[in-house]
Design an enzyme around this catalytic site. Structure first.
Site, PDB file in Angstrom:
ATOM      1  N   THR A  28      31.078  39.454  48.963  1.00 12.48           N
ATOM      2  CA  THR A  28      29.659  39.106  49.168  1.00 12.48           C
ATOM      3  C   THR A  28      29.475  38.410  50.523  1.00 12.48           C
ATOM      4  O   THR A  28      28.437  38.558  51.163  1.00 12.48           O
ATOM      5  CB  THR A  28      29.115  38.194  48.044  1.00 12.48           C
ATOM      6  OG1 THR A  28      29.962  37.057  47.920  1.00 12.48           O
ATOM      7  CG2 THR A  28      29.023  38.920  46.717  1.00 12.48           C
ATOM      8  N   PHE A  35      27.910  42.861  41.521  1.00  8.42           N
ATOM      9  CA  PHE A  35      27.139  43.547  40.491  1.00  8.42           C
ATOM     10  C   PHE A  35      26.295  42.602  39.651  1.00  8.42           C
ATOM     11  O   PHE A  35      25.182  42.899  39.299  1.00  8.42           O
ATOM     12  CB  PHE A  35      28.092  44.330  39.572  1.00  8.42           C
ATOM     13  CG  PHE A  35      28.377  45.717  40.075  1.00  8.42           C
ATOM     14  CD1 PHE A  35      27.811  46.203  41.231  1.00  8.42           C
ATOM     15  CD2 PHE A  35      29.204  46.565  39.352  1.00  8.42           C
ATOM     16  CE1 PHE A  35      28.067  47.479  41.686  1.00  8.42           C
ATOM     17  CE2 PHE A  35      29.473  47.850  39.790  1.00  8.42           C
ATOM     18  CZ  PHE A  35      28.898  48.310  40.967  1.00  8.42           C
ATOM     19  N   GLN A 101      39.409  45.406  42.378  1.00  6.48           N
ATOM     20  CA  GLN A 101      38.463  46.292  41.694  1.00  6.48           C
ATOM     21  C   GLN A 101      37.511  46.903  42.713  1.00  6.48           C
ATOM     22  O   GLN A 101      36.712  47.764  42.385  1.00  6.48           O
ATOM     23  CB  GLN A 101      37.624  45.496  40.693  1.00  6.48           C
ATOM     24  CG  GLN A 101      38.417  44.769  39.648  1.00  6.48           C
ATOM     25  CD  GLN A 101      37.535  43.774  38.889  1.00  6.48           C
ATOM     26  OE1 GLN A 101      36.903  44.111  37.904  1.00  6.48           O
ATOM     27  NE2 GLN A 101      37.483  42.545  39.356  1.00  6.48           N
ATOM     28  N   ILE A 103      35.934  48.826  46.054  1.00  2.11           N
ATOM     29  CA  ILE A 103      36.103  50.148  46.660  1.00  2.11           C
ATOM     30  C   ILE A 103      35.759  50.098  48.148  1.00  2.11           C
ATOM     31  O   ILE A 103      35.615  51.120  48.787  1.00  2.11           O
ATOM     32  CB  ILE A 103      35.193  51.181  45.946  1.00  2.11           C
ATOM     33  CG1 ILE A 103      33.741  50.673  45.886  1.00  2.11           C
ATOM     34  CG2 ILE A 103      35.709  51.472  44.538  1.00  2.11           C
ATOM     35  CD1 ILE A 103      32.736  51.733  45.526  1.00  2.11           C
ATOM     36  N   ASP A 104      35.630  48.883  48.687  1.00  7.62           N
ATOM     37  CA  ASP A 104      35.154  48.760  50.068  1.00  7.62           C
ATOM     38  C   ASP A 104      36.261  48.827  51.126  1.00  7.62           C
ATOM     39  O   ASP A 104      35.965  48.896  52.324  1.00  7.62           O
ATOM     40  CB  ASP A 104      34.320  47.472  50.243  1.00  7.62           C
ATOM     41  CG  ASP A 104      35.067  46.207  49.795  1.00  7.62           C
ATOM     42  OD1 ASP A 104      36.297  46.156  49.950  1.00  7.62           O
ATOM     43  OD2 ASP A 104      34.404  45.279  49.294  1.00  7.62           O
ATOM     44  N   HIS A 119      39.978  50.784  40.839  1.00  6.58           N
ATOM     45  CA  HIS A 119      38.749  51.575  40.688  1.00  6.58           C
ATOM     46  C   HIS A 119      38.585  52.622  41.796  1.00  6.58           C
ATOM     47  O   HIS A 119      37.479  53.052  42.093  1.00  6.58           O
ATOM     48  CB  HIS A 119      37.520  50.654  40.627  1.00  6.58           C
ATOM     49  CG  HIS A 119      37.422  49.903  39.333  1.00  6.58           C
ATOM     50  ND1 HIS A 119      36.676  48.763  39.170  1.00  6.58           N
ATOM     51  CD2 HIS A 119      37.978  50.161  38.122  1.00  6.58           C
ATOM     52  CE1 HIS A 119      36.787  48.341  37.917  1.00  6.58           C
ATOM     53  NE2 HIS A 119      37.571  49.162  37.259  1.00  6.58           N
ATOM     54  N   CYS A 155      34.527  75.631  46.890  1.00  2.00           N
ATOM     55  CA  CYS A 155      33.822  76.286  45.763  1.00  2.00           C
ATOM     56  C   CYS A 155      32.304  76.162  45.848  1.00  2.00           C
ATOM     57  O   CYS A 155      31.593  76.621  44.952  1.00  2.00           O
ATOM     58  CB  CYS A 155      34.256  75.653  44.438  1.00  2.00           C
ATOM     59  SG  CYS A 155      36.024  75.555  44.178  1.00  2.00           S
TER      60      CYS A 155
HETATM   61  P1  NAD Z   1      30.810  41.122  39.248  1.00  5.52           P
HETATM   62  O1  NAD Z   1      29.564  41.356  40.021  1.00  5.52           O
HETATM   63  O2  NAD Z   1      30.782  41.351  37.780  1.00  5.52           O
HETATM   64  O3  NAD Z   1      31.252  39.606  39.467  1.00  5.52           O
HETATM   65  C1  NAD Z   1      31.333  39.025  40.728  1.00  5.52           C
HETATM   66  C2  NAD Z   1      31.585  37.545  40.542  1.00  5.52           C
HETATM   67  O4  NAD Z   1      31.829  36.991  41.823  1.00  5.52           O
HETATM   68  C3  NAD Z   1      30.416  36.787  39.923  1.00  5.52           C
HETATM   69  O5  NAD Z   1      30.875  35.991  38.844  1.00  5.52           O
HETATM   70  C4  NAD Z   1      29.897  35.933  41.072  1.00  5.52           C
HETATM   71  O6  NAD Z   1      29.468  34.665  40.626  1.00  5.52           O
HETATM   72  C5  NAD Z   1      31.120  35.777  41.932  1.00  5.52           C
HETATM   73  N1  NAD Z   1      30.846  35.583  43.355  1.00  5.52           N
HETATM   74  C6  NAD Z   1      29.881  36.159  44.122  1.00  5.52           C
HETATM   75  N2  NAD Z   1      30.011  35.766  45.400  1.00  5.52           N
HETATM   76  C7  NAD Z   1      31.069  34.915  45.438  1.00  5.52           C
HETATM   77  C8  NAD Z   1      31.701  34.192  46.463  1.00  5.52           C
HETATM   78  N3  NAD Z   1      31.283  34.237  47.730  1.00  5.52           N
HETATM   79  N4  NAD Z   1      32.776  33.433  46.129  1.00  5.52           N
HETATM   80  C9  NAD Z   1      33.233  33.354  44.866  1.00  5.52           C
HETATM   81  N5  NAD Z   1      32.666  34.026  43.844  1.00  5.52           N
HETATM   82  C10 NAD Z   1      31.601  34.805  44.139  1.00  5.52           C
HETATM   83  O7  NAD Z   1      31.955  41.935  39.958  1.00  5.52           O
HETATM   84  P2  NAD Z   1      33.395  42.362  39.430  1.00  5.52           P
HETATM   85  O8  NAD Z   1      33.912  41.358  38.461  1.00  5.52           O
HETATM   86  O9  NAD Z   1      34.167  42.732  40.617  1.00  5.52           O
HETATM   87  O10 NAD Z   1      33.141  43.690  38.571  1.00  5.52           O
HETATM   88  C11 NAD Z   1      32.181  44.632  38.915  1.00  5.52           C
HETATM   89  C12 NAD Z   1      32.653  45.988  39.414  1.00  5.52           C
HETATM   90  O11 NAD Z   1      31.834  46.187  40.543  1.00  5.52           O
HETATM   91  C13 NAD Z   1      34.029  46.133  39.918  1.00  5.52           C
HETATM   92  O12 NAD Z   1      34.616  47.110  39.163  1.00  5.52           O
HETATM   93  C14 NAD Z   1      33.914  46.690  41.359  1.00  5.52           C
HETATM   94  O13 NAD Z   1      34.550  47.944  41.431  1.00  5.52           O
HETATM   95  C15 NAD Z   1      32.453  46.982  41.535  1.00  5.52           C
HETATM   96  N6  NAD Z   1      31.835  46.572  42.804  1.00  5.52           N
HETATM   97  C16 NAD Z   1      32.540  46.639  43.966  1.00  5.52           C
HETATM   98  C17 NAD Z   1      31.951  46.221  45.148  1.00  5.52           C
HETATM   99  C18 NAD Z   1      32.772  46.293  46.409  1.00  5.52           C
HETATM  100  O14 NAD Z   1      33.604  47.193  46.560  1.00  5.52           O
HETATM  101  N7  NAD Z   1      32.575  45.339  47.322  1.00  5.52           N
HETATM  102  C19 NAD Z   1      30.641  45.726  45.152  1.00  5.52           C
HETATM  103  C20 NAD Z   1      29.931  45.701  43.950  1.00  5.52           C
HETATM  104  C21 NAD Z   1      30.553  46.129  42.772  1.00  5.52           C
END
Ligand code: NAD
Length: 250
Positions: A28, A35, A101, A103-104, A119, A155
Site C-alpha cells: 500500500t 483488498f 500473496q 502479484i505485483d 497466488h 487459438c
Molecule cells: P488484505 O487486503 O485482506 O489485508 C491487507 C492488510 O494489510 C489489512 O489488514 C491492512 O490493515 C493491512 N495494511 C494495509 N496497509 C498497511 C501498511 N502500510 N502496513 C501494515 N499493514 C497494512 O490483503 P491480503 O491479506 O494480502 O489478502 C488479499 C489478497 O489480495 C491476496 O491474496 C493478494 O493476492 C491480493 N492482492 C494483492 C495485491 C498486490 O499484489 N499488491 C493488492 C491487492 C490484493
C-alpha cells in the site's frame, strides 16, 4: 514500540529458520490499494465474484472490465522501503525467503531473490483453450489498445493472466511454501489480514508467528508478538536495530 522492535530483532537473530509471509499491506505504501482495509480497500471498488475463474469463462468481457481496474492500480509501481527492508533482512542472513500473496512483483524488483508467489504472478499469461503460455505483455498490450477481451495467437481463444483467481487451484509455489513453513521456526506475517485461505495456512504452520500489520487480525491471539503499525517504517527500524545489535556484539 521501541522496546518491541528490540525484542523482535532479538527473536529474529536467535531463530534458526525465518520466513516472511506478505500480503497486500506491504504494497500500500507503493500506492497499490489492498483488498480489505477500512480506508479504501480494492473490494470497495470491485466485487470479488467478478474477478473469478467462473466469470472469466462465463463472461470474459465482464471479467476484463473489472480486471482492467485492478491492472491500473498495479501498473508502473515501484518497491517501497518495506520491500527493501525485507531484501536487506535476506542479505543479512536473517530471512531464508519470502512467501507472498501479492502479484505485483515488487519483492523481486526490490532485490529479493527467494520469493514464492502463492497466488501467481504477472509475468505470464496463457491461452484458455490450449494453455500455451506467453509473456504477460501480450495481454497487457491488447488491453491497452482497448481490446474488450485479449486473445491468444495460437487459438484466438481468451488469454488469461497467470494469477490465481477465485475458484482456481493454488499456484505450484504453494506446495514449496508449505514445505518452507514446516521447516521454519518463525514466520513474520507482514501486511496481511490472514483471511485468505489456504494461503494463510503458511504462516500459521510455522513454529511461531509474528504479525506486523496496521490493523488487528483474527490471529493476533496466536502470535508470539504483534506489532501494530505501518510495515515500511517498522521494517526499516527492525533492520537498523539488527545492524546495531550486530555491531555492538562485534
Ligand atoms: P488484505 O487486503 O485482506 O489485508 C491487507 C492488510 O494489510 C489489512 O489488514 C491492512 O490493515 C493491512 N495494511 C494495509 N496497509 C498497511 C501498511 N502500510 N502496513 C501494515 N499493514 C497494512 O490483503 P491480503 O491479506 O494480502 O489478502 C488479499 C489478497 O489480495 C491476496 O491474496 C493478494 O493476492 C491480493 N492482492 C494483492 C495485491 C498486490 O499484489 N499488491 C493488492 C491487492 C490484493
Amino acid at each position: 514500540m521501541g522496546s518491541q522492535i528490540a525484542d523482535l530483532a532479538e527473536m529474529l537473530m536467535t531463530a534458526n529458520y525465518v520466513i516472511a509471509f506478505t500480503g497486500a499491506g506491504i504494497s500500500t505504501e507503493s500506492g497499490i490499494p489492498d483488498f480489505r482495509s477500512r480506508n479504501g480497500g480494492l473490494w470497495t471498488r470491485i466485487s470479488p465474484e467478478l474477478l473469478s475463474a467462473a466469470t472469466l469463462r462465463a463472461d470474459p468481457e465482464l471479467f476484463y472490465r473489472h480486471f482492467r481496474v485492478m491492472e491500473q492500480y498495479l501498473e508502473d509501481k515501484e518497491p517501497n522501503q518495506g520491500h527493501r527492508a525485507l531484501a536487506d533482512l535476506s542479505r543479512l542472513g536473517i530471512l531464508r525467503g519470502i512467501v507472498t500473496q501479492n502479484i505485483d512483483g515488487l519483492h523481486q524488483k526490490s532485490g529479493s531473490r527467494r520469493v514464492l508467489e502463492v497466488h501467481g504472478n504477472r509475468r505470464l499469461c496463457r491461452c484458455l483453450a490450449c494453455k500455451a503460455e506467453y509473456p504477460y505483455q501480450l495481454l497487457g498490450e491488447q488491453l491497452a489498445k482497448g481490446a474488450a477481451v485479449p486473445v491468444s495467437p495460437c487459438c484466438t481463444a481468451v488469454l488469461r493472466p497467470n494469477i490465481v483467481l477465485f475458484g482456481d487451484r493454488m499456484a505450484d509455489d504453494f506446495t514449496l511454501a508449505r514445505q518452507e513453513a514446516f521447516r521454519s521456526d518463525l514466520a513474520v506475517a507482514v501486511g496481511t489480514s490472514l483471511t485468505v485461505f489456504p494461503a494463510a495456512e503458511i504462516p500459521l504452520s510455522a513454529g511461531r508467528l509474528v504479525i506486523i500489520n496496521s490493523e488487528k487480525t483474527e490471529f493476533d491471539h496466536q502470535a508470539a508478538m504483534v506489532v501494530q503499525g505501518p510495515a515500511g517504517p517498522v521494517l526499516v527500524r527492525l533492520v537498523e536495530k539488527i545492524r546495531a545489535k550486530r555491531q555492538a556484539k562485534a
